[in-house]
Design an enzyme around this catalytic site. Structure first.
Site, PDB file in Angstrom:
ATOM      1  N   ASP A   1       0.864  -1.180   0.000  1.00  0.00           N
ATOM      2  CA  ASP A   1       0.000   0.000   0.000  1.00  0.00           C
ATOM      3  C   ASP A   1       0.900   1.230   0.000  1.00  0.00           C
ATOM      4  OD1 ASP A   1      -2.263   1.818   0.506  1.00  0.00           O
ATOM      5  OD2 ASP A   1      -3.337   0.022   1.106  1.00  0.00           O
TER       6      ASP A   1
ATOM      7  N   HIS B   1       2.249   2.158  -3.144  1.00  0.00           N
ATOM      8  CA  HIS B   1       1.324   3.084  -3.785  1.00  0.00           C
ATOM      9  C   HIS B   1       1.799   4.534  -3.705  1.00  0.00           C
ATOM     10  CE1 HIS B   1      -2.257   0.047  -3.236  1.00  0.00           C
ATOM     11  NE2 HIS B   1      -1.247  -0.439  -3.936  1.00  0.00           N
TER      12      HIS B   1
END
Length: 401
Positions: free
Chosen positions: A226, A249
């Site tokens: 993430d 991310h």
């Protein structure tokens, strides 16, 4: 990376050793076995109790020795403490239980937590392993049809109302969910961490900041499933620099405003960092139903290597992309600077400012940006919708002025 990081640890540890606390409490002296199979939680709690309640007003510390692997069940270390400075020195390995059943009847959002501790310094040359695989395998995000799937999984380190604290010189791996959470804290510094979990793991943010102020995160290598670093609501005066991000991310402000709350995020500076094969680079993401402000943000001196969305603002963030209805509300995004950003994009749109029709992005300033395709010679474009700003030396051009 594997060669350089131990050198960084040694340099950081030398500084720490020269300032070891006056009163040390070794977990071996409290019955810890260090075998990696027996529960050593009580020994840690007892060592913490004596360090925290020490008669000295100066410094005290808990020592986790280099020789040993220590199994800890979910544990909370409470303050306030008598000493002005508390050291938690991790030289060995700390491992989490391998099975989620160890959290039955307990708060499944946390594994190792510190609460109300001022002057806390957590550091060392050790390894902290969250053993998250069993949690990932039953995550509702990736296994929505699995009986008993879980939406919430433990964070390795949670710092709750810990002012003037530090976290440094550690390796933190395989967290069930977020690796480090800083919440309701002021004056907290993170430095020289290596955080790693596989790219396909759910919600394994490297570091998340929420309701905190005057936080510094520097000189760290973060790869996860993430955001490498995510900045939540009610945050201000956040400084992030010298981060190697990937996989993951990117470094994100948000997502914010999901439940229609009033957002307050300002004075964020992200600089001198690199992104390698991440899905995003410099990102701001908000839900349409939110209100309030994100303002005074600087992204500068960033390098992107094969990144899907090097620069992105998404004011239409949604559970299912493109499926949420148009709203007349939104979080106001203003005074955002992008300066000295270079590298390659793996998608055609290198700059994507997807701003709200109802609450436009304003005061966007872009200077010295050059983003080209990962595929040599392939043309790149920008998509800058409902955004007002200026640019100098930007490729591909966003505002055309």
């Amino acid at each position: 990376m594997d060669i350089m990081f131990p050198l960084m640890l040694i340099l950081g540890l030398v500084t720490s050793i020269t300032a070891l606390p006056i009163m040390n409490f070794d977990v071996f002296d409290y019955g810890a076995t260090g075998f990696g199979e027996d529960d050593d939680s009580q020994a840690f709690m007892d060592a913490w109790r004596d360090a925290c309640n020490g008669e000295t007003e100066g410094e005290a510390g808990v020592i986790v020795p280099e020789v040993g692997s220590f199994l800890l069940n979910p544990i909370m270390f409470y303050g306030p403490c008598n000493p002005q400075i508390i050291h938690f020195i991790i030289l060995g390995t700390i491992i989490a239980p391998g099975s989620p059943t160890s959290w039955n009847g307990l708060d499944s959002s946390q594994w190792i937590a510190f609460k109300d501790v001022t002057g806390l310094n957590v550091y060392g040359s050790g390894l902290v392993n969250g053993q998250g695989k069993r949690w990932w395998d039953q995550s509702c995000r990736y296994h929505p049809n699995k009986d008993g799937c879980t939406k919430l999984a433990p964070t390795v380190f949670k710092f709750l109302s810990c002012n003037e604290g530090t976290l440094s010189n550690l390796q933190i791996v395989n967290s069930p969910q977020t690796h480090v959470l800083i919440i309701d804290s002021k004056g907290f510094t993170v430095d020289n961490l290596m955080i790693q979990s596989p790219q396909n793991t759910p919600n394994t943010d490297g570091i998340h900041i929420h309701s905190s102020h005057e936080v510094k995160i520097t000189n760290s290598i973060i790869g996860s499933g993430d955001d490498c670093i995510s900045i939540g609501d009610f945050t201000s005066n956040i400084y992030i620099a010298n981060i190697i991000c990937g996989p993951g991310h990117g470094i994100s402000i948000g997502s914010l405003g999901k439940d229609g709350e009033m957002v307050q995020v300002e004075n964020i500076r992200i600089s001198d960092s690199s992104f390698k094969r991440t899905t995003n680079g410099a990102r701001i993401k908000t839900w349409q139903v939110g209100q309030g402000n994100i303002r005074h943000v600087i992204f500068e001196n960033l390098v992107f290597d094969d990144v899907e969305n090097p620069i992105i603002i998404d004011q239409y963030y949604c559970d299912v992309r493109g499926m949420c209805k148009e709203e007349k509300t939104g979080v106001k995004i203003s005074d955002v600077v992008y300066k000295n950003l270079y590298g390659t994009s793996s998608t055609n749109i290198a700059i994507n400012l997807n701003c709200s029709r109802s609450v436009r992005c304003s005061g966007i300033k872009m200077k010295n940006i050059n983003l080209v395709s990962t595929q040599p010679g392939k043309p790149m474009t920008s998509s800058c919708t409902n955004a007002v700003g200026t640019e100098v030396g930007v490729n591909p051009a966003c505002f055309g002025n």
